[in-house]
Design a protein around this motif. Structure first.
Motif, PDB file in Angstrom:
ATOM      1  N   VAL A 100      -1.972   2.752  -1.394  1.00 37.71           N
ATOM      2  CA  VAL A 100      -1.368   2.311  -2.654  1.00 37.71           C
ATOM      3  C   VAL A 100      -0.937   3.504  -3.491  1.00 37.71           C
ATOM      4  O   VAL A 100       0.165   3.525  -4.055  1.00 37.71           O
ATOM      5  N   VAL A 101      -1.769   4.521  -3.568  1.00 36.11           N
ATOM      6  CA  VAL A 101      -1.460   5.716  -4.355  1.00 36.11           C
ATOM      7  C   VAL A 101      -0.229   6.433  -3.780  1.00 36.11           C
ATOM      8  O   VAL A 101       0.643   6.874  -4.527  1.00 36.11           O
ATOM      9  N   THR A 102      -0.156   6.516  -2.466  1.00 35.07           N
ATOM     10  CA  THR A 102       1.000   7.152  -1.835  1.00 35.07           C
ATOM     11  C   THR A 102       2.270   6.349  -2.104  1.00 35.07           C
ATOM     12  O   THR A 102       3.327   6.919  -2.383  1.00 35.07           O
ATOM     13  N   ARG A 103       2.165   5.026  -2.047  1.00 42.69           N
ATOM     14  CA  ARG A 103       3.334   4.178  -2.318  1.00 42.69           C
ATOM     15  C   ARG A 103       3.796   4.324  -3.771  1.00 42.69           C
ATOM     16  O   ARG A 103       4.995   4.399  -4.033  1.00 42.69           O
ATOM     17  N   ILE A 104       2.864   4.385  -4.703  1.00 44.53           N
ATOM     18  CA  ILE A 104       3.236   4.536  -6.114  1.00 44.53           C
ATOM     19  C   ILE A 104       3.875   5.898  -6.358  1.00 44.53           C
ATOM     20  O   ILE A 104       4.871   6.015  -7.080  1.00 44.53           O
TER      21      ILE A 104
ATOM     22  N   ILE B 288      -1.199  -3.614  -8.891  1.00 48.25           N
ATOM     23  CA  ILE B 288      -1.425  -3.771  -7.451  1.00 48.25           C
ATOM     24  C   ILE B 288      -2.893  -4.108  -7.181  1.00 48.25           C
ATOM     25  O   ILE B 288      -3.206  -4.916  -6.307  1.00 48.25           O
ATOM     26  N   LYS B 289      -3.792  -3.520  -7.958  1.00 48.83           N
ATOM     27  CA  LYS B 289      -5.221  -3.789  -7.790  1.00 48.83           C
ATOM     28  C   LYS B 289      -5.550  -5.259  -8.068  1.00 48.83           C
ATOM     29  O   LYS B 289      -6.416  -5.834  -7.415  1.00 48.83           O
ATOM     30  N   SER B 290      -4.838  -5.864  -9.009  1.00 50.99           N
ATOM     31  CA  SER B 290      -5.111  -7.269  -9.315  1.00 50.99           C
ATOM     32  C   SER B 290      -4.700  -8.194  -8.171  1.00 50.99           C
ATOM     33  O   SER B 290      -5.228  -9.291  -8.044  1.00 50.99           O
ATOM     34  N   VAL B 291      -3.786  -7.734  -7.319  1.00 45.20           N
ATOM     35  CA  VAL B 291      -3.353  -8.533  -6.179  1.00 45.20           C
ATOM     36  C   VAL B 291      -4.141  -8.165  -4.923  1.00 45.20           C
ATOM     37  O   VAL B 291      -4.486  -9.024  -4.119  1.00 45.20           O
ATOM     38  N   GLU B 292      -4.429  -6.884  -4.760  1.00 46.98           N
ATOM     39  CA  GLU B 292      -5.107  -6.377  -3.557  1.00 46.98           C
ATOM     40  C   GLU B 292      -6.607  -6.610  -3.686  1.00 46.98           C
ATOM     41  O   GLU B 292      -7.264  -6.047  -4.551  1.00 46.98           O
TER      42      GLU B 292
END
Length: 122
Positions: A49-53, A71-75
């Motif tokens: 996620v961090v790399t994608r952001i 993203i954390k709220s979905v993942e």
């Protein structure tokens, strides 16, 4: 005369003590793996996620943190850190997002395993 029969073989196999030893060893390794694998999965998800952001082109620190929280709220796999725990820096006009956290895993009784994870965007 102590002649051996041609078809007679000596007994081979595992003793009861050997069986108990291997059962305890295998179950201990299995318990450790069942407790550690979800935390490794969480770390790999956070890193992805961090790399994608970082590669998405977000430019402000609050925007990056808000995107991570969204993203954390979905993942479902991310539960240890939030957007506030991210360190956002710039390196040669590239945004680098890094994180570090410790995860304590209770094994049994007073025994616990502490794993320290740290990572950064690529």
């Amino acid at each position: 005369m102590n002649a051996r029969l041609p078809h007679a073989r000596s007994q081979r196999g595992i003793t009861l003590i050997g069986l108990v030893f291997w059962a305890v060893l295998i179950s201990s390794v299995a318990l450790l793996a069942m407790r550690v694998i979800p935390t490794v999965n969480e770390y790999l998800t956070i890193k992805r996620v961090v790399t994608r952001i970082a590669s998405s082109g977000a430019s402000t620190v609050p925007g990056i943190r808000a995107e991570f929280d969204k993203i954390k709220s979905v993942e479902y796999a991310i539960s240890t850190i939030s957007g506030e725990d991210l360190d956002v820096t710039k390196d040669n006009d590239r945004i680098v997002i890094s994180f570090a956290y410790a995860k304590e895993i209770d094994l049994f009784g007073p025994v616990a395993l502490l794993i320290r994870y740290n990572g950064r965007s690529q």
